[in-house]
Design an enzyme around this catalytic site. Structure first.
Site, PDB file in Angstrom:
ATOM      1  N   GLU A   1      -3.331  20.821  39.220  1.00 40.31           N
ATOM      2  CA  GLU A   1      -4.498  21.409  38.469  1.00 40.31           C
ATOM      3  C   GLU A   1      -4.699  22.624  39.456  1.00 40.31           C
ATOM      4  O   GLU A   1      -4.476  22.880  40.606  1.00 40.31           O
ATOM      5  CB  GLU A   1      -5.545  20.299  38.859  1.00 40.31           C
ATOM      6  CG  GLU A   1      -6.885  20.875  38.637  1.00 40.31           C
ATOM      7  CD  GLU A   1      -8.009  19.958  38.742  1.00 40.31           C
ATOM      8  OE1 GLU A   1      -8.901  19.934  38.247  1.00 40.31           O
ATOM      9  OE2 GLU A   1      -7.784  19.121  39.919  1.00 40.31           O
TER      10      GLU A   1
ATOM     11  N   LYS B   1     -10.618  20.421  30.472  1.00 45.94           N
ATOM     12  CA  LYS B   1     -10.838  19.205  31.129  1.00 45.94           C
ATOM     13  C   LYS B   1     -12.217  18.841  30.678  1.00 45.94           C
ATOM     14  O   LYS B   1     -13.352  19.327  30.885  1.00 45.94           O
ATOM     15  CB  LYS B   1     -10.975  19.738  32.536  1.00 45.94           C
ATOM     16  CG  LYS B   1     -11.216  18.656  33.630  1.00 45.94           C
ATOM     17  CD  LYS B   1     -11.379  18.914  35.181  1.00 45.94           C
ATOM     18  CE  LYS B   1     -11.499  17.758  36.008  1.00 45.94           C
ATOM     19  NZ  LYS B   1     -11.767  18.425  37.411  1.00 45.94           N
TER      20      LYS B   1
ATOM     21  N   CYS C   1      -7.063  15.577  36.485  1.00 44.54           N
ATOM     22  CA  CYS C   1      -7.766  15.212  37.707  1.00 44.54           C
ATOM     23  C   CYS C   1      -8.695  14.006  37.458  1.00 44.54           C
ATOM     24  O   CYS C   1      -8.654  12.885  37.253  1.00 44.54           O
ATOM     25  CB  CYS C   1      -8.379  16.316  38.225  1.00 44.54           C
ATOM     26  SG  CYS C   1      -8.312  15.995  40.211  1.00 44.54           S
TER      27      CYS C   1
END
Length: 257
Positions: free
Chosen positions: A44, A110, A144
């Site tokens: 990331e 995300k 994540c």
């Protein structure tokens, strides 16, 4: 359709808020990846570290980092993926880019911004789950903090690979290990997690634990060191496991808004 998918995971220590240094570091590592690799996975925010200083490190979809990724993908004849800070229409995104060997790009923003670090105050949250079709494989890319939310990752699309890129700190690394394995088991898919190592500019330490788990949760690769990890995923194994056990057929039916 490829019956096997060869994966390379690059677990590296990232230079804090320094895209140029990280581009040079990761380009060297990508160029050293074994010939015949199908997908190279980076962490990331691979060109900056997990920073809330988006104004300092952001790029656009026409920026230097993505341009270099396209050239590398063509040169190495491999897909390359990871996330970086992108500014678009006045908003910042923690955006995963999946660059194919023909330099075409698929993106995922995300969904779950990390409120504990104030990510929601800086970055706009994504709204769409995507499935990447590549060499006959279906890949679901996530980022994540998304790992903590199994409903978002739920395998309703019959994907083959669940892929997470992360900056997951050492202090909570046990959770990372457990959830990656759980996501593989509950979705009956391969699950890939790529993390960084080293320290960031906020003093957080990262211990890697990048790994790949098979559809039954068996560990295929794992490391806590700076390394490039390799594994070959087998399509027949997914088919055989699902046909034999049929757990996905018993999943509950609901939708996510």
């Amino acid at each position: 359709m490829a019956s096997a998918l060869k994966i390379a995971l690059i677990q590296a220590s990232l230079a804090w808020e320094n895209p140029q240094e990280n581009r040079l570091l990761l380009e060297e590592k990508i160029m050293e990846v074994n010939a015949g690799t199908d997908v190279v996975v980076l962490p990331e925010m691979f060109n900056s570290g997990f920073t809330m200083n988006a104004q300092k490190v952001f790029e656009t979809m026409d920026g230097k980092t993505l341009a270099r990724m396209k050239k590398l993908a063509i040169k190495k004849n491999t897909a390359i993926t990871g996330s970086l800070v992108i500014k678009e229409k006045g908003k910042f995104y923690n955006r995963l880019v999946f660059v194919k060997p023909d330099a075409s790009v698929i993106t995922y923003d995300k969904r779950h911004t990390f409120t504990l670090a104030g990510e929601h105050k800086v970055y706009a949250a994504g709204t769409q789950k995507i499935i990447i079709e590549y060499k006959g494989w279906k890949i679901c890319p996530l980022v994540c903090y998304d790992l903590r939310f199994p409903v978002w990752a739920r395998n309703t699309e019959n994907y083959d690979v669940l892929l997470y890129v992360a900056n997951w700190p050492k202090k909570r690394i046990n959770t990372w290990d457990i959830l990656l394995q759980a996501r593989a088991i509950e979705n009956m898919s391969y699950c890939i997690g790529v993390n960084r190592i080293g320290k960031d500019g906020n003093g957080y330490e990262y211990s890697g634990h990048s790994a790949i788990y098979d559809p039954l949760g068996k560990t295929l690769v794992y490391s806590e060191d700076e390394a490039t990890l390799y594994a070959t995923l087998n399509k027949a194994e997914i088919i055989e496991t699902r046909e034999k056990l049929k757990f996905l057929a018993d999943r509950d039916s609901f939708t996510v808004n």
